[in-house]
Scaffold this motif. Structure first.
Motif, PDB file in Angstrom:
ATOM      1  N   LYS A 130      30.209 -70.242 108.968  1.00 17.16           N
ATOM      2  CA  LYS A 130      29.040 -71.093 108.759  1.00 17.16           C
ATOM      3  C   LYS A 130      29.250 -71.908 107.501  1.00 17.16           C
ATOM      4  O   LYS A 130      29.727 -71.403 106.491  1.00 17.16           O
ATOM      5  N   LYS A 131      28.871 -73.174 107.584  1.00 18.25           N
ATOM      6  CA  LYS A 131      28.904 -74.058 106.429  1.00 18.25           C
ATOM      7  C   LYS A 131      27.702 -74.971 106.563  1.00 18.25           C
ATOM      8  O   LYS A 131      27.581 -75.701 107.544  1.00 18.25           O
ATOM      9  N   SER A 132      26.805 -74.901 105.609  1.00 18.69           N
ATOM     10  CA  SER A 132      25.592 -75.697 105.682  1.00 18.69           C
ATOM     11  C   SER A 132      25.277 -76.291 104.322  1.00 18.69           C
ATOM     12  O   SER A 132      25.489 -75.652 103.295  1.00 18.69           O
ATOM     13  N   GLY A 133      24.780 -77.480 104.318  1.00 16.10           N
ATOM     14  CA  GLY A 133      24.311 -78.104 103.093  1.00 16.10           C
ATOM     15  C   GLY A 133      22.800 -78.214 103.086  1.00 16.10           C
ATOM     16  O   GLY A 133      22.231 -78.914 102.274  1.00 16.10           O
ATOM     17  N   VAL A 134      22.146 -77.541 104.021  1.00 13.67           N
ATOM     18  CA  VAL A 134      20.700 -77.625 104.151  1.00 13.67           C
ATOM     19  C   VAL A 134      20.076 -76.370 103.537  1.00 13.67           C
ATOM     20  O   VAL A 134      20.380 -75.255 103.940  1.00 13.67           O
ATOM     21  N   ILE A 161      11.288 -83.603 103.425  1.00  4.91           N
ATOM     22  CA  ILE A 161      12.098 -84.814 103.217  1.00  4.91           C
ATOM     23  C   ILE A 161      13.512 -84.423 102.814  1.00  4.91           C
ATOM     24  O   ILE A 161      14.499 -84.932 103.371  1.00  4.91           O
ATOM     25  N   ILE A 162      13.631 -83.509 101.860  1.00  4.50           N
ATOM     26  CA  ILE A 162      14.948 -83.083 101.367  1.00  4.50           C
ATOM     27  C   ILE A 162      15.774 -82.469 102.488  1.00  4.50           C
ATOM     28  O   ILE A 162      16.947 -82.822 102.680  1.00  4.50           O
ATOM     29  N   ARG A 163      15.192 -81.534 103.241  1.00  2.00           N
ATOM     30  CA  ARG A 163      15.939 -80.875 104.320  1.00  2.00           C
ATOM     31  C   ARG A 163      16.365 -81.882 105.389  1.00  2.00           C
ATOM     32  O   ARG A 163      17.475 -81.808 105.915  1.00  2.00           O
ATOM     33  N   THR A 164      15.519 -82.840 105.684  1.00  2.00           N
ATOM     34  CA  THR A 164      15.855 -83.856 106.683  1.00  2.00           C
ATOM     35  C   THR A 164      16.998 -84.730 106.177  1.00  2.00           C
ATOM     36  O   THR A 164      17.939 -85.023 106.926  1.00  2.00           O
TER      37      THR A 164
END
Length: 158
Positions: free
Chosen positions: A149-153, A14-17
């Motif tokens: 790279k930039k990710s918030g996941v 749920i969090i990753r989605t």
């Protein structure tokens, strides 16, 4: 869910989605994580109440916003007294240009992520916001000239 309880794999899904798309409906989220809507919403509420989910935000293009320059600033304090540390940390919490401030191990005491309009704006930031704090032994700046790279996941566990 209390602070001591661990989240399970379904919570992590749920969090990753939500990290990928925080605007999706509960119906779409439930389908994406293979739950029915009511248990999915219940899990979200528990994650919010326990503080696992701290809030929701919007990712903004800093260039289009008018703040295209990102600078990582390493700061070392000259003394590590409680008063000196508190003074610095309180100052950081009040400066809008400082998006993130981390207390670090290693050569520098703090790592700041700062956004500004241009080099002149950065000079103003240093002269008007950092220098007046006092107790700073060194300031080392690195300007970002590209993002690989930039990710918030968050990554999967296990």
């Amino acid at each position: 869910m209390s602070k001591n309880q661990k989240i399970d794999e379904k919570d992590r899904q749920i969090i990753r989605t939500l990290q990928r798309n925080g605007r999706m409906t509960n119906q779409d989220l439930a389908a994406a994580v293979n739950l029915s809507p009511t248990p999915c919403l219940r899990r979200i509420r528990l994650l919010e109440q326990s503080g696992v989910i701290k809030g929701y935000g919007v990712e903004i293009d800093s260039d289009m916003y008018g703040l295209p320059v990102t600078v990582f600033v390493r700061v070392s304090l000259d003394r590590h007294t409680e008063a000196n540390v508190k003074q610095f940390e309180q100052a950081m919490s009040k400066i809008d240009a400082v998006l993130e401030c981390y207390m670090m191990t290693g050569v520098s005491d703090y790592l700041l992520k700062v956004i500004v309009a241009d080099l002149s704006d950065y000079e103003t930031f240093v002269r008007k916001h950092l220098h007046p704090i006092g107790g700073i032994a060194s300031i080392d700046s690195s300007f970002v000239y590209g993002v690989v790279k930039k990710s918030g996941v968050f990554p999967m566990i296990g």
